[in-house]
Design an enzyme around this catalytic site. Sequence first.
Site, PDB file in Angstrom:
ATOM      1  N   ARG A   1       1.143  -1.387   0.112  1.00 56.57           N
ATOM      2  CA  ARG A   1      -0.144   0.021   0.371  1.00 56.57           C
ATOM      3  C   ARG A   1       0.824   1.395   0.173  1.00 56.57           C
ATOM      4  O   ARG A   1      -0.086   2.201  -0.101  1.00 56.57           O
ATOM      5  CB  ARG A   1      -0.704   0.157   1.237  1.00 56.57           C
TER       6      ARG A   1
ATOM      7  N   GLU B   1       8.149   1.306  24.280  1.00 60.30           N
ATOM      8  CA  GLU B   1       7.492   0.701  23.800  1.00 60.30           C
ATOM      9  C   GLU B   1       6.157  -0.107  24.232  1.00 60.30           C
ATOM     10  O   GLU B   1       5.009  -0.443  24.124  1.00 60.30           O
ATOM     11  CB  GLU B   1       7.605   1.078  22.390  1.00 60.30           C
TER      12      GLU B   1
ATOM     13  N   TRP C   1       5.665   6.204  15.720  1.00 62.49           N
ATOM     14  CA  TRP C   1       4.351   6.122  15.492  1.00 62.49           C
ATOM     15  C   TRP C   1       3.450   7.351  14.754  1.00 62.49           C
ATOM     16  O   TRP C   1       2.377   7.234  14.277  1.00 62.49           O
ATOM     17  CB  TRP C   1       3.556   5.461  16.557  1.00 62.49           C
TER      18      TRP C   1
ATOM     19  N   TYR D   1      -3.225  -3.162  19.397  1.00 61.44           N
ATOM     20  CA  TYR D   1      -2.476  -4.009  20.325  1.00 61.44           C
ATOM     21  C   TYR D   1      -2.525  -3.675  22.055  1.00 61.44           C
ATOM     22  O   TYR D   1      -3.482  -4.347  21.536  1.00 61.44           O
ATOM     23  CB  TYR D   1      -0.716  -2.764  20.037  1.00 61.44           C
TER      24      TYR D   1
ATOM     25  N   CYS E   1       0.803  -6.205  13.252  1.00 63.67           N
ATOM     26  CA  CYS E   1       1.063  -7.272  12.560  1.00 63.67           C
ATOM     27  C   CYS E   1       1.507  -8.076  13.458  1.00 63.67           C
ATOM     28  O   CYS E   1       1.574  -9.544  13.172  1.00 63.67           O
ATOM     29  CB  CYS E   1       2.865  -6.768  12.480  1.00 63.67           C
TER      30      CYS E   1
ATOM     31  N   ARG F   1       1.349 -11.706  11.931  1.00 68.17           N
ATOM     32  CA  ARG F   1       1.082 -12.041  10.241  1.00 68.17           C
ATOM     33  C   ARG F   1       1.212 -11.344   8.932  1.00 68.17           C
ATOM     34  O   ARG F   1       1.781 -11.612   7.870  1.00 68.17           O
ATOM     35  CB  ARG F   1      -0.535 -11.644  10.184  1.00 68.17           C
ATOM     36  N   SER F   2       1.979  -9.981   9.469  1.00 67.68           N
ATOM     37  CA  SER F   2       3.118  -9.151   8.889  1.00 67.68           C
ATOM     38  C   SER F   2       4.379  -8.998   9.566  1.00 67.68           C
ATOM     39  O   SER F   2       4.381  -8.864  10.732  1.00 67.68           O
ATOM     40  CB  SER F   2       2.635  -8.429   7.591  1.00 67.68           C
TER      41      SER F   2
ATOM     42  N   ASP G   1       8.083  -6.653   9.224  1.00 69.71           N
ATOM     43  CA  ASP G   1       8.884  -6.246   8.649  1.00 69.71           C
ATOM     44  C   ASP G   1      10.055  -6.349   9.059  1.00 69.71           C
ATOM     45  O   ASP G   1      10.723  -6.260  10.532  1.00 69.71           O
ATOM     46  CB  ASP G   1       9.064  -4.969   9.134  1.00 69.71           C
TER      47      ASP G   1
ATOM     48  N   ASN H   1      10.214  -6.998  17.258  1.00 70.80           N
ATOM     49  CA  ASN H   1      10.044  -7.795  18.121  1.00 70.80           C
ATOM     50  C   ASN H   1      10.044  -8.516  18.617  1.00 70.80           C
ATOM     51  O   ASN H   1      10.388  -9.093  20.380  1.00 70.80           O
ATOM     52  CB  ASN H   1       8.787  -8.878  16.959  1.00 70.80           C
TER      53      ASN H   1
ATOM     54  N   HIS I   1       9.283 -10.318   4.841  1.00 73.60           N
ATOM     55  CA  HIS I   1       9.478  -9.162   3.899  1.00 73.60           C
ATOM     56  C   HIS I   1      10.603  -8.098   4.261  1.00 73.60           C
ATOM     57  O   HIS I   1      10.779  -8.361   5.615  1.00 73.60           O
ATOM     58  CB  HIS I   1       8.731  -8.925   3.406  1.00 73.60           C
ATOM     59  N   LEU I   2      10.912  -8.051   3.328  1.00 74.32           N
ATOM     60  CA  LEU I   2      12.522  -6.776   2.795  1.00 74.32           C
ATOM     61  C   LEU I   2      11.631  -6.149   2.136  1.00 74.32           C
ATOM     62  O   LEU I   2      11.241  -5.979   1.099  1.00 74.32           O
ATOM     63  CB  LEU I   2      13.600  -7.512   2.632  1.00 74.32           C
ATOM     64  N   TYR I   3      11.498  -4.746   2.164  1.00 74.43           N
ATOM     65  CA  TYR I   3      11.603  -4.035   1.914  1.00 74.43           C
ATOM     66  C   TYR I   3      12.388  -3.460   1.196  1.00 74.43           C
ATOM     67  O   TYR I   3      13.265  -3.574   1.281  1.00 74.43           O
ATOM     68  CB  TYR I   3      10.690  -2.713   2.541  1.00 74.43           C
TER      69      TYR I   3
END
Length: 269
Positions: free
Chosen positions: A25, A62, A84, A98, A150, A170-171, A173, A181, A211-213
């Site tokens: 997105r 956080e 954020w 969250y 995520c 689920r996703s 980074d 995380n 994934h990696l951006y």
Amino acid sequence: MTHPEYEYLKIMADILKNGKGKPTRGIHGIKSIFGAQARFDMRAGFPLLTTKKMPFKTLLHELIWFISGRSDVSYLHEHGIKYWDGFLDGKNDLGRVYGVQWRHWRRADGTEFDQLQWAIDEIKNNPHSKAIIVSAWNAGELKEMRLPPCHTMFQFDVTKGKLRLQLYQRSWDVFLGAPFNIAQYALLLHMVAHITGLEARELIISAGNAHLYNNHLDLAKEQLRRKPYPFPKLKIVGDIKSIDDFTEDNFVLEGYESHPKIAGDLVII
């Protein structure tokens, strides 16, 4: 014994080698794999990554914010956490994300359920349960969140006095988000173990889309060229009775040595 940081680095290398391109997105696409898992034995040390310098105080605050059940970002701002802000929409609030779901899950009748405290009580009183789960994925309230979670759910297991925690992402980074995380859920594992009188033994993270951006690919390659240092040790100090009692002063990180920071831009989607 293989250094446990390679659990993370192998996923990063797998994405670089075998990942498939996908649009997102945002303005940056990704290379991704589907289905990945990393395991961290707490006997090998606290899994704060060493192949790049990690901001322990930032990720700690956080996590404390998540545990508080708040959705406004004032606590984050008080501790210099601004990443954020790109998700805000003219307000100081992120909606029902969250920690709100952890501590203020809405029942059908409108009353609230404190999932995290319930899980802690189950660990104490029903430790053999296979259903000690906390979920941030509330499908009926996704439109009330500034972004879908995520890290979606986590489960505790108690076996022979040892506490384990498995997180489902689920996703994921892998360059920017994953190191946070890993450390934050290891912290949560230690915190819950401390107040339940158990030994924090293992963190398992299972990911859907890892994934990696595209703008992080070269940074990931730089990180993979580095050899990990031994993990630091974490000590919890002070008389802590409740999950809500923890402050920055209750955590002592010993022996943290790392390679220099690798700066990468946060992708807002």
